[in-house]
Design a protein around this motif. Structure first.
Motif, PDB file in Angstrom:
ATOM      1  N   PRO A 169       2.530  18.020  -7.027  1.00  0.00           N
ATOM      2  CA  PRO A 169       1.258  17.874  -6.321  1.00  0.00           C
ATOM      3  C   PRO A 169       0.596  16.514  -6.472  1.00  0.00           C
ATOM      4  N   GLY A 170       1.177  15.633  -7.277  1.00  0.00           N
ATOM      5  CA  GLY A 170       0.575  14.331  -7.505  1.00  0.00           C
ATOM      6  C   GLY A 170       1.094  13.274  -6.555  1.00  0.00           C
ATOM      7  N   ALA A 171       0.768  12.019  -6.859  1.00  0.00           N
ATOM      8  CA  ALA A 171       1.132  10.883  -6.025  1.00  0.00           C
ATOM      9  C   ALA A 171       2.480  10.313  -6.452  1.00  0.00           C
ATOM     10  N   ALA A 172       3.093   9.557  -5.550  1.00  0.00           N
ATOM     11  CA  ALA A 172       4.314   8.797  -5.836  1.00  0.00           C
ATOM     12  C   ALA A 172       3.955   7.321  -5.822  1.00  0.00           C
ATOM     13  N   VAL A 173       4.353   6.590  -6.859  1.00  0.00           N
ATOM     14  CA  VAL A 173       3.962   5.192  -7.021  1.00  0.00           C
ATOM     15  C   VAL A 173       5.212   4.321  -7.114  1.00  0.00           C
ATOM     16  N   ARG A 174       5.247   3.268  -6.330  1.00  0.00           N
ATOM     17  CA  ARG A 174       6.371   2.323  -6.327  1.00  0.00           C
ATOM     18  C   ARG A 174       5.835   0.947  -5.943  1.00  0.00           C
ATOM     19  N   LEU A 175       6.628  -0.076  -6.170  1.00  0.00           N
ATOM     20  CA  LEU A 175       6.252  -1.400  -5.706  1.00  0.00           C
ATOM     21  C   LEU A 175       6.523  -1.497  -4.210  1.00  0.00           C
ATOM     22  N   ALA A 176       5.610  -2.151  -3.498  1.00  0.00           N
ATOM     23  CA  ALA A 176       5.636  -2.171  -2.041  1.00  0.00           C
ATOM     24  C   ALA A 176       6.776  -3.028  -1.513  1.00  0.00           C
ATOM     25  N   ASP A 177       7.153  -2.759  -0.273  1.00  0.00           N
ATOM     26  CA  ASP A 177       8.131  -3.556   0.469  1.00  0.00           C
ATOM     27  C   ASP A 177       9.495  -3.603  -0.209  1.00  0.00           C
ATOM     28  N   ALA A 178       9.817  -2.541  -0.952  1.00  0.00           N
ATOM     29  CA  ALA A 178      11.124  -2.444  -1.624  1.00  0.00           C
ATOM     30  C   ALA A 178      11.423  -3.660  -2.481  1.00  0.00           C
ATOM     31  N   ASN A 179      10.369  -4.272  -3.023  1.00  0.00           N
ATOM     32  CA  ASN A 179      10.529  -5.450  -3.882  1.00  0.00           C
ATOM     33  C   ASN A 179      10.272  -5.044  -5.323  1.00  0.00           C
ATOM     34  N   PRO A 180      11.337  -4.831  -6.123  1.00  0.00           N
ATOM     35  CA  PRO A 180      11.145  -4.331  -7.482  1.00  0.00           C
ATOM     36  C   PRO A 180      10.466  -5.311  -8.420  1.00  0.00           C
ATOM     37  N   LEU A 181      10.336  -6.574  -7.998  1.00  0.00           N
ATOM     38  CA  LEU A 181       9.649  -7.579  -8.811  1.00  0.00           C
ATOM     39  C   LEU A 181       8.352  -8.019  -8.145  1.00  0.00           C
ATOM     40  N   GLY A 182       7.873  -7.267  -7.182  1.00  0.00           N
ATOM     41  CA  GLY A 182       6.651  -7.615  -6.483  1.00  0.00           C
ATOM     42  C   GLY A 182       5.413  -7.318  -7.309  1.00  0.00           C
ATOM     43  N   GLN A 183       4.262  -7.668  -6.758  1.00  0.00           N
ATOM     44  CA  GLN A 183       3.006  -7.456  -7.475  1.00  0.00           C
ATOM     45  C   GLN A 183       2.012  -6.697  -6.599  1.00  0.00           C
ATOM     46  N   GLU A 184       2.555  -5.862  -5.690  1.00  0.00           N
ATOM     47  CA  GLU A 184       1.722  -4.995  -4.877  1.00  0.00           C
ATOM     48  C   GLU A 184       2.275  -3.580  -4.953  1.00  0.00           C
ATOM     49  N   VAL A 185       1.401  -2.640  -5.263  1.00  0.00           N
ATOM     50  CA  VAL A 185       1.797  -1.252  -5.494  1.00  0.00           C
ATOM     51  C   VAL A 185       1.495  -0.419  -4.254  1.00  0.00           C
ATOM     52  N   GLU A 186       2.430   0.449  -3.905  1.00  0.00           N
ATOM     53  CA  GLU A 186       2.230   1.398  -2.814  1.00  0.00           C
ATOM     54  C   GLU A 186       2.144   2.801  -3.393  1.00  0.00           C
ATOM     55  N   VAL A 187       1.072   3.510  -3.069  1.00  0.00           N
ATOM     56  CA  VAL A 187       0.827   4.852  -3.593  1.00  0.00           C
ATOM     57  C   VAL A 187       0.789   5.823  -2.420  1.00  0.00           C
ATOM     58  N   THR A 188       1.577   6.892  -2.520  1.00  0.00           N
ATOM     59  CA  THR A 188       1.625   7.898  -1.461  1.00  0.00           C
ATOM     60  C   THR A 188       1.227   9.255  -2.035  1.00  0.00           C
ATOM     61  N   LEU A 189       0.324   9.925  -1.335  1.00  0.00           N
ATOM     62  CA  LEU A 189      -0.068  11.287  -1.681  1.00  0.00           C
ATOM     63  C   LEU A 189      -0.170  12.054  -0.380  1.00  0.00           C
ATOM     64  N   GLY A 190       0.781  12.976  -0.161  1.00  0.00           N
ATOM     65  CA  GLY A 190       0.835  13.671   1.107  1.00  0.00           C
ATOM     66  C   GLY A 190       1.141  12.691   2.233  1.00  0.00           C
ATOM     67  N   GLU A 191       0.306  12.673   3.252  1.00  0.00           N
ATOM     68  CA  GLU A 191       0.498  11.766   4.375  1.00  0.00           C
ATOM     69  C   GLU A 191      -0.226  10.439   4.186  1.00  0.00           C
ATOM     70  N   ALA A 192      -1.032  10.337   3.141  1.00  0.00           N
ATOM     71  CA  ALA A 192      -1.854   9.135   2.934  1.00  0.00           C
ATOM     72  C   ALA A 192      -1.126   8.122   2.061  1.00  0.00           C
ATOM     73  N   THR A 193      -1.259   6.849   2.424  1.00  0.00           N
ATOM     74  CA  THR A 193      -0.674   5.756   1.645  1.00  0.00           C
ATOM     75  C   THR A 193      -1.731   4.690   1.402  1.00  0.00           C
ATOM     76  N   GLN A 194      -1.748   4.169   0.186  1.00  0.00           N
ATOM     77  CA  GLN A 194      -2.696   3.110  -0.157  1.00  0.00           C
ATOM     78  C   GLN A 194      -1.972   2.052  -0.966  1.00  0.00           C
ATOM     79  N   ARG A 195      -2.424   0.806  -0.807  1.00  0.00           N
ATOM     80  CA  ARG A 195      -1.840  -0.301  -1.557  1.00  0.00           C
ATOM     81  C   ARG A 195      -2.863  -0.878  -2.524  1.00  0.00           C
TER      82      ARG A 195
END
Length: 446
Positions: A234-260
């Motif tokens: 039921p929680g969020a999924a957190v990963r680095l944005a744009d498939a960049n494992p060394l990036g410095q921007e986080v993408e958070v998804t919860l249900g249909e909503a996404t926030q950076r």
């Protein structure tokens, strides 16, 4: 220790290492809360208990995963990325890169594109080295050796000659060993060709492993151990944005909503609900609410049907990126200049790496070149609530069944493999993890 811990406070808590006991490296201890307290009239938690408090009836024993911040506060900031690789030796490359990414924010110049490619080769080589042998185990010992060898050669090509890397420096990288004026030594040339020659066969082996995982999922009900389906989180999924494992921007998804979030925003919107604990139960503020979250391959590859398939997908991605980087590596190294020893300034830095087990965060506060405050959140710590959730689900599903203990322990093993804590038990062959279930008085919601 969290980011608000002072050097003075760090002395109030000491890490203790005991060597007077035999440790089973394949053991994984699950602790179940009982209600009322054990010894009165034990009653196992029910499905209703789990639904009311899904994170409170089971937990994974993480006593073997220390918090390392106490050892780092008060040290020269430039030394911290090297120190932490030795304190967290199972994923030294990921800690090295996260620590350096933190210091990058406190120096005058940011890494060049060629320097970032050297770091990327180091990262992807680590994924193949750490995770590759496990996800390809179904293809046999020689397949494991083949994938690990590519990872080791990629690490060496990037300049990591031993287990503990010394490749990246604040604002750049060192010129990899074996290169002079953009020309490679015979040893480096051999390593590079060994990687390129082995790529196609390794890709075929990983494709076969991916098919085997999906076939096992499809035929799960016919297997001796019914494959347990992980409960929806039921929680969020957190990963680095744009498939960049060394990036410095986080993408958070919860249900249909996404926030950076930027790295700094991500750190600012995190709390440890049990500050300083080995399992700090972190929560993330999202749309004005505090939510649990998970990291790792299932967050990076949410379209995959299982955690095992997501782990194979991560290794397949790493293999492809290694091939591209190794092909162009002579051109990359030729563009590298000798990096100056840039001074680390005062301030707060946050570094992120999406490693083999998931997102790793380092946050440092530096004053006068010395680390004054520190917070390190490993994938293990961040995934602990998700793991507790899955373990509780496995317990309430099987504990009450006649003969359900075997199924329960198998389901718990699948949960541990999915969350992939940084412990030796995850190296156990399928079905061989020694799951130990213990009970303690109930401490969840009333």
């Amino acid at each position: 220790m969290n980011a608000n811990t002072t050097p003075e406070a760090s002395h109030a808590r000491r890490a203790t290492i005991s060597i007077g006991q035999v440790v089973d490296p394949l053991a994984a201890k699950v602790i179940i809360s009982t209600s009322p307290p054990a010894g009165v009239s034990r009653k196992n938690p029910s499905k209703e208990d789990w639904e009311r408090d899904p994170f409170g009836i089971a937990r994974f024993d993480l006593h073997g995963v220390p918090r390392v911040e106490d050892f780092l506060v008060g040290k020269p900031a430039r030394e911290v990325p090297a120190l932490v690789t030795r304190l967290c030796g199972l994923c030294p490359v990921t800690h090295h890169l996260a620590g350096i990414a933190t210091l990058d924010q406190l120096v005058s110049e940011q890494p060049s594109e060629p320097a970032l490619k050297v770091r990327a080769l180091l990262h992807y080589g680590s994924v193949l080295d750490v995770l590759g042998p496990r996800v390809i185990a179904s293809q046999g010992r020689q397949a494991q050796i083949a994938v690990k060898s590519i990872g080791k050669n990629a690490l060496a090509l990037a300049g990591a000659m031993g287990h503990f890397p010394d490749v990246a420096i604040p604002g750049g990288v060192r010129i990899p060993k074996g290169w002079q004026n953009g020309q490679s030594s015979e040893t480096v040339t051999t390593q590079r060709h060994a990687i390129l020659d082995a790529l196609d066969a390794a890709a075929d082996l990983l494709d076969a492993a991916y098919s085997a995982v999906n076939s096992a999922e499809a035929n799960a009900n016919n297997s001796h151990h019914r494959k347990w389906k992980l409960p929806p989180f039921p929680g969020a999924a957190v990963r680095l944005a744009d498939a960049n494992p060394l990036g410095q921007e986080v993408e958070v998804t919860l249900g249909e909503a996404t926030q950076r979030y930027s790295a700094a925003e991500f750190a600012a919107n995190l709390i440890e609900t049990i500050p300083g604990a080995i399992a700090p139960r972190p929560m993330l503020r999202l749309h004005g609410q505090w939510v649990p979250f998970k990291v790792g391959p299932t967050a990076r590859f949410p379209e995959e049907l299982s955690a095992a398939a997501a782990q194979v997908a991560l290794v397949r991605e790493a293999l492809g990126r290694v091939g591209t980087l190794v092909e162009e590596f002579p051109h990359v190294v030729a563009q590298l200049g000798q990096e100056p020893a840039r001074e680390v300034g005062d301030g707060i830095g946050v570094g992120l790496v999406d490693g083999p087990r998931g997102l790793l965060m380092h946050q440092y506060e530096v004053e006068g070149g010395v680390l004054r405050k520190c917070q390190i959140l490993s994938p293990t710590a961040q995934n602990e609530p998700w793991l507790a959730y899955m373990l509780g689900a496995a317990f309430v599903q099987y504990a009450g069944e006649e003969g359900g203990q075997e199924r329960m322990k198998y389901a718990m093993e699948q949960a541990v493999r999915a969350a992939d804590p940084c412990l030796p038990c995850t190296q156990a062959p399928e079905g061989m993890m020694n799951i130990e279930v213990e009970y303690e008085p109930f401490k969840g919601k009333g």
